[in-house]
Structures are given as C-alpha cells and as structure tokens.
Scaffold this active site. Structure first.
Site, PDB file in Angstrom:
ATOM      1  N   GLU A 103      51.661  64.351  12.780  1.00  0.00           N
ATOM      2  CA  GLU A 103      51.623  65.802  12.538  1.00  0.00           C
ATOM      3  C   GLU A 103      50.292  66.210  11.915  1.00  0.00           C
ATOM      4  OE1 GLU A 103      54.092  63.793  11.765  1.00  0.00           O
ATOM      5  OE2 GLU A 103      56.057  64.772  11.952  1.00  0.00           O
TER       6      GLU A 103
ATOM      7  N   GLU B 100      64.154  61.128  -0.280  1.00  0.00           N
ATOM      8  CA  GLU B 100      63.381  60.042   0.335  1.00  0.00           C
ATOM      9  C   GLU B 100      63.410  58.821  -0.586  1.00  0.00           C
ATOM     10  OE1 GLU B 100      59.929  60.817   3.263  1.00  0.00           O
ATOM     11  OE2 GLU B 100      58.904  60.186   1.454  1.00  0.00           O
TER      12      GLU B 100
ATOM     13  N   LYS C 252      47.926  60.261   3.103  1.00  0.00           N
ATOM     14  CA  LYS C 252      47.774  58.956   2.457  1.00  0.00           C
ATOM     15  C   LYS C 252      47.316  57.914   3.488  1.00  0.00           C
ATOM     16  CE  LYS C 252      50.367  55.434  -0.025  1.00  0.00           C
ATOM     17  NZ  LYS C 252      51.553  55.035  -0.759  1.00  0.00           N
TER      18      LYS C 252
ATOM     19  N   GLY D 122      53.686  58.775  -1.519  1.00  0.00           N
ATOM     20  CA  GLY D 122      53.357  60.139  -1.088  1.00  0.00           C
ATOM     21  C   GLY D 122      54.086  61.188  -1.911  1.00  0.00           C
ATOM     22  N   ARG D 123      55.384  60.972  -2.151  1.00  0.00           N
ATOM     23  CA  ARG D 123      56.176  61.991  -2.858  1.00  0.00           C
ATOM     24  C   ARG D 123      55.914  61.994  -4.356  1.00  0.00           C
ATOM     25  NH1 ARG D 123      58.947  58.010  -0.460  1.00  0.00           N
ATOM     26  NH2 ARG D 123      60.299  56.617  -1.657  1.00  0.00           N
TER      27      ARG D 123
ATOM     28  N   HIS E  38      73.596  85.792  -4.594  1.00  0.00           N
ATOM     29  CA  HIS E  38      74.124  86.682  -3.550  1.00  0.00           C
ATOM     30  C   HIS E  38      74.246  85.964  -2.219  1.00  0.00           C
ATOM     31  CE1 HIS E  38      73.957  90.130  -6.220  1.00  0.00           C
ATOM     32  NE2 HIS E  38      72.896  89.519  -6.733  1.00  0.00           N
TER      33      HIS E  38
ATOM     34  N   LYS F  29      59.706  58.430  14.103  1.00  0.00           N
ATOM     35  CA  LYS F  29      58.290  58.545  14.457  1.00  0.00           C
ATOM     36  C   LYS F  29      57.989  57.728  15.706  1.00  0.00           C
ATOM     37  CE  LYS F  29      56.423  58.746   9.724  1.00  0.00           C
ATOM     38  NZ  LYS F  29      55.518  58.085   8.795  1.00  0.00           N
TER      39      LYS F  29
HETATM   40  O1  F6P Z   1      57.777  61.130   6.067  1.00  0.00           O
HETATM   41  C1  F6P Z   1      57.317  59.897   5.634  1.00  0.00           C
HETATM   42  C2  F6P Z   1      56.045  59.984   4.902  1.00  0.00           C
HETATM   43  O2  F6P Z   1      55.513  58.709   4.929  1.00  0.00           O
HETATM   44  C3  F6P Z   1      56.182  60.495   3.471  1.00  0.00           C
HETATM   45  O3  F6P Z   1      56.621  59.525   2.608  1.00  0.00           O
HETATM   46  C4  F6P Z   1      54.813  60.972   3.222  1.00  0.00           C
HETATM   47  O4  F6P Z   1      54.746  61.772   2.090  1.00  0.00           O
HETATM   48  C5  F6P Z   1      54.525  61.690   4.507  1.00  0.00           C
HETATM   49  O5  F6P Z   1      55.114  60.878   5.507  1.00  0.00           O
HETATM   50  C6  F6P Z   1      53.090  61.929   4.815  1.00  0.00           C
HETATM   51  O6  F6P Z   1      52.373  60.749   4.893  1.00  0.00           O
HETATM   52  P1  F6P Z   1      50.804  60.723   4.837  1.00  0.00           P
HETATM   53  O7  F6P Z   1      50.375  61.291   3.518  1.00  0.00           O
HETATM   54  O8  F6P Z   1      50.424  59.287   5.002  1.00  0.00           O
HETATM   55  O9  F6P Z   1      50.267  61.565   5.969  1.00  0.00           O
END
Ligand code: F6P
Length: 558
Positions: A216, A367, A210, A281-282, A398, A522
C-alpha cells in the site's frame, strides 16, 4: 535466543481462585458505594498527570488480591523488566522490544545487540529536530524557493495511525501555516482526495514505512511521486531527469529501518530518518515515524510528548503493584474478558481532538494481543485480546451507548476527559466545556448505578413500559482525567495503553509483539492480482467464491 517462559495462566492457583470467585460473583455498585464512603478514594490512582478512577469497576479487594497473584504467578513484572532491559521477548521474531528506549534520556545507555540503543535514538532525534527546525523556519524550501506549507505522510498501520492520531489530538500545538495530511489506503480515492488542491511547490512528502516493502505504502508513494512530478511539469518545472532528481530531493523524505530500500526508491538517504527492528510498527509513533508530528508541533512539543511517555514508563517500571495503573487496568481487562465474559472494550474520549485515538488503539491492542498460541507455540485454551472500539462522546451517546446501557452484553469502557478545554466557548452564560463534562460524568454514573423499577415507577411511568426504562447498572467503567490535552499528556495516555496491552499479553503468555496474522492476506493479494488483471490461469486457480467475485468485477468494470 533468550528463554522466555510461557506459563499457561489456567494452571495457576490464582486463575482457579478467580474462576471460583467469578462463579459466585454478584457485583452491586450501588450497595458497595453505599457501604463504603471511601470507595472512590480507595480505588483512585494517579499515574504521572493522569487521574484514574477505578471505583466504578466490578472489583473488590478479594478480586484485586487474586488478580495481583495472577500477575505474580504468570511472571508479568519479570517480563516487564526483561522488556525494559532489551531481552528478546519477541520470541517468534527473535527481537528485543524496546519502544521504551525511544524516550529514555540522552545520558542513559542501553546495549542492544552490541549497539548503544539510546545513543542511536538521540542521534536520529537530533536529525529529525534539525530537519523540523529548518522546515518550520522556512530555511528548507522547495525547488522554487517556497517554504513548506503541507506535509503529506504516506504510510499505513503503525506508520500512519500514530502520526494521524497524534496530529489530530495536538492541533492546538501545530504551527500556524503548516498542515499535515495522511494517505494510507490503497484505494486510489485516498491519494486522489488527499492530493486534491495541493500546491506541489509547497508540499513535503514523508514516506513512512518500517520495512519499505508494504504494498500500500510503496504504491501510494509512487502514485504521489507521479502526481507531484506531473504537477510540476505542467508548470514547466522538473522537466528533465536532473530536475526530477532535485525536486524529489527537496520534496520527498523517508522514515524507515530499511535505508537501502529508501535509496532504491530514489529518496536521498541524507533525507531519511531511521529506526530499528526493536521498535514495532504499532509502538513507533515516538520514533522517527513521528516526523510529521515533530514538524507540526516542533522539537520542543515533541520533547514534551516523549517526556509524557517517559513519565508513564517510570510509573509502570517502579510503582507498587497495587498502585500501578497499567498493571491494574490490564488485570481488570483480563478479569472482564476471561472471567466475566466480556468480548469487547470501549474507549470513549470526551475530547473531539482524540477522535482517532480508538482507531489507533485498535491496532495497538488487537495486532498485539489477537493471538491463539503462547510463546512456546502451545495453543491457548482461554480467550485472548478483546475487540477494542470507540468514538468520542458525546457523539457515541447518540449512537451505540444504548447497547452499553441496556444491552445483554457487558462492555467495559474507559472514559477519558480533560479539565481544561482548548476552546473556551460559552453558550449564553453556560461554559460549553462544563455541559460536555456533565455528559462524561452522567454516563459513567448511569452505567454504574442504573435506575431501578421503583425509581422508574416513582416518575409516574405507565406500568407496561417500566421494564423498558429500567437500567440495571453494574456496567463497569474507568474514568481517566488530566488537566489538559497537551503533548506530554498524550504521550502518557499512549504509554498507558501500551503497557496495559503488555500486561494482558504477559498474563496470557502470548507474544504481543509479532503480527503473523496479517501476512497471509498480503501474500494472497499478490496472487489474486493477475486474475483480476485477466490472467486466465490465475483465475482458474482461485476458489469458486473468489473466482465468481472476480468475474463479477470484470463484467462490471467500465
Ligand atoms: O499490517 C501489518 C504491518 O506490518 C503493521 O504491523 C505495520 O504497522 C504496518 O504493516 C506497516 O508496515 P510498514 O511500516 O513496514 O510499512
């Protein structure tokens, strides 16, 4: 900024009444079912294609009436209407919350911040569908003219969990010859294992972020780009700058709200699919974030997926409160966590295809509702978001079901199952799916009704182990069934949990749509990196535990 009231739910008459009821509450599902032959029917609701049996919950008409009063007194349905209308109910980020606009029909319109959000949604959908058609038909090829066989989605959180969960859930609908893989973790293992054995000439990479700043994802995207260009160079391809540019244009696309950053990364903005700040995002799997899914199941499948969300939205927006399934399930969760002491909530799909659904729900629910202050900034004085967790049955049976059956903690659980299997295997004369479903039914029955000491004794059990074999029962479950796991039904299920999450957050008066809690880690990771890399000043600035762990790392790294 819109004024969104944040009522302290503990100050409402309904909260006080529920507190008093909880003190005197003595649930007895055996007795309740025995006294009321219609209990199952009375407490079962249909929402779109979902058949939801609430009867094995610890609830009676009086508690229901108070829970509905609590919803009324905390303004849940008013907030729902404001959300659907595009008001800025995400107050800390001053944003509309409009994932529901992602699935509204093209003929609707909804002005958000001076733009028609529905027209924007359908323009992007058309672009995604056109791309999906070209990839699926083989018209879109890589630099050596070969069609795409593998799609690698690089993303994390909402840009990963939704796509991977839905891809896994809808495998029977995936076009033969296409495979999706997912890279999320910054652990280099993830990129390494996922690219292992891949043919760069038939690979398409989707970088989904987003913000397009997530460490990452951007790191993984760069690593995958290097792997990709390196693998091509080994074949004598993309050996100069122009060749590299062409290769990236044919093999890398992006999904983001930050199209300028996509261009900076080197991806052709024509190959980028946008979305908007009003999609969290979620809550984004049904936006362009679902491009990998649209490629896998095709535009028709994706349209069915959206239709499922829409059907559940309509139910949530219009069903009477006492028939409104997301409202009822959200209120039950409040009842369990705020009045009956539950800390966690299990989601147990009896469908191997839904094996990533609990993980997806962890981000959606935790979240969203893991908050300690209300929308007005006041600290809450009651518990908010419970811990969601789960695994598919029968595997969980199990492993951890022992605790749910006989442990000291109450774990309300949602059981999900489908009438029709995707695989019609038989074991001899026995239909394997029926063996599976008998477990689904047996578990909720055992949890609800238990086994008394008299029943255990009547089986001839030695007296000294009678108590160990008693099941108390009265362990609450909701059973959700649907005819089959299709794109539409998956959309309905996701939307159901989106709205359950909304209801809980609305009762608690919190902002379910920000996520400030993930920021600090972060920032600190960026500050710690130089210390790991050997910067003495950065190391000296760390707390003693972090410093000692870094020293251990540096002493042990080969
Ligand atoms: O972990 C926080 C967060 O902002 C989530 O809400 C989001 O889904 C994720 O990181 C990834 O963010 P992006 O889509 O901006 O890379």
């Amino acid at each position: 900024m819109t004024d969104i009231p944040a009522i302290d739910p503990m100050t409402t008459p309904a909260w006080e009444a529920l507190d008093a009821r909880a003190d005197a509450f003595d649930p007895d599902l055996r007795a309740w079912f025995a006294a009321d032959p219609k209990r199952a029917a009375t407490w079962t609701r249909d929402a779109a294609d979902l058949h939801v049996d609430l009867s094995k919950n610890l609830i009676d008409e009086d508690v229901l009436a108070e829970l509905l009063a609590l919803a009324e007194q905390t303004g849940v349905l008013d907030l729902r209407d404001r959300m659907f209308a595009g008001e800025h109910i995400n107050v800390t980020e001053d944003r509309a919350v409009l994932h529901t606009a992602l699935r509204r029909p093209a003929e609707d319109s909804l002005e958000v911040d001076g733009q028609d959000a529905i027209a924007d949604v359908h323009a992007v959908l058309a672009k995604v569908y056109d791309f999906a058609d070209r990839v699926r038909s083989g018209e879109w090829t890589g630099i050596t003219g070969k069609p795409v066989e593998t799609i690698v989605n690089v993303g994390i959180g909402g840009s990963d969990l939704g796509p991977v969960m839905a891809y896994e859930a809808l495998k029977p609908f995936v076009r033969e010859g296409l495979e999706c893989r997912f890279i999320s973790n910054i652990d280099p293992t993830d990129a390494g294992e996922t690219t292992k054995g891949l043919d760069p000439e038939t690979t398409l990479v989707i970088v989904a972020s987003k913000t397009f700043t997530t460490l990452e994802t951007i790191t993984n995207a760069k690593v995958v780009r290097e792997w990709f260009l390196g693998a091509l160079r080994e074949r004598g391809l993309a050996t100069d700058e122009a060749g590299e540019k062409e290769a990236i244009a044919k093999h890398f696309v992006a999904v983001s709200t930050a199209l300028d950053k996509v261009a900076e990364f080197g991806i052709d903005p024509n190959n980028a699919f946008g979305f908007w700040s009003w999609v969290g995002g979620r809550y984004s799997v049904d936006s362009a974030v679902g491009t990998s899914l649209a490629l896998a199941i095709g535009p028709d499948g994706f349209e069915d997926f959206l239709a499922g969300f829409r059907a559940m939205d309509e139910h949530f927006a219009t069903a009477a409160p006492s028939d409104n399934v997301p409202l009822l399930m959200g209120l039950l969760n409040v009842w369990y966590s705020n009045f009956l002491g539950a800390d966690t909530h299990a989601v147990l799909p009896y469908s191997q295809y839904l094996h990533r659904f609990p993980a997806y729900l962890q981000q959606l629910t935790m979240e969203s509702n893991g908050k300690s202050v209300r929308r007005d900034g006041a600290p809450v004085t009651y518990d908010t978001g419970e811990v969601f967790w789960g695994e598919p049955g029968t595997n969980g049976q199990h492993a951890f079901y022992q605790l749910i059956h006989q442990g000291t903690r109450m774990v309300p659980a949602d059981f999900i199952a489908f009438a029709n299997p995707a695989w019609p295997f038989k074991e001899g004369e026995k239909d394997m799916h029926e063996l599976f479903l008998s477990n689904f039914l047996a578990q909720t029955k055992a949890l609800a009704f238990g086994k008394t000491s008299e029943e255990v004794r009547a089986e001839g059990t030695p007296e000294h182990i009678v108590s160990a074999r008693v099941f108390t029962g009265n362990r609450p479950t909701t059973s959700i069934m649907a005819p089959s796991l299709t794109p539409r039904v998956l959309g309905e299920l996701i939307a159901l949990y989106e709205h359950i999450t909304f209801v809980q957050g609305a009762v608690w008066g919190i902002d379910s749509f920000d996520q400030w809690g993930v920021e600090l880690g972060k920032v600190l990771a960026l500050q710690i990196l130089p210390a790991i890399e050997g910067d003495a000043d950065a190391l000296a600035g760390q707390d003693q535990s972090t410093k000692a762990l870094i020293e251990y790392y540096r002493a042990n790294r080969d």
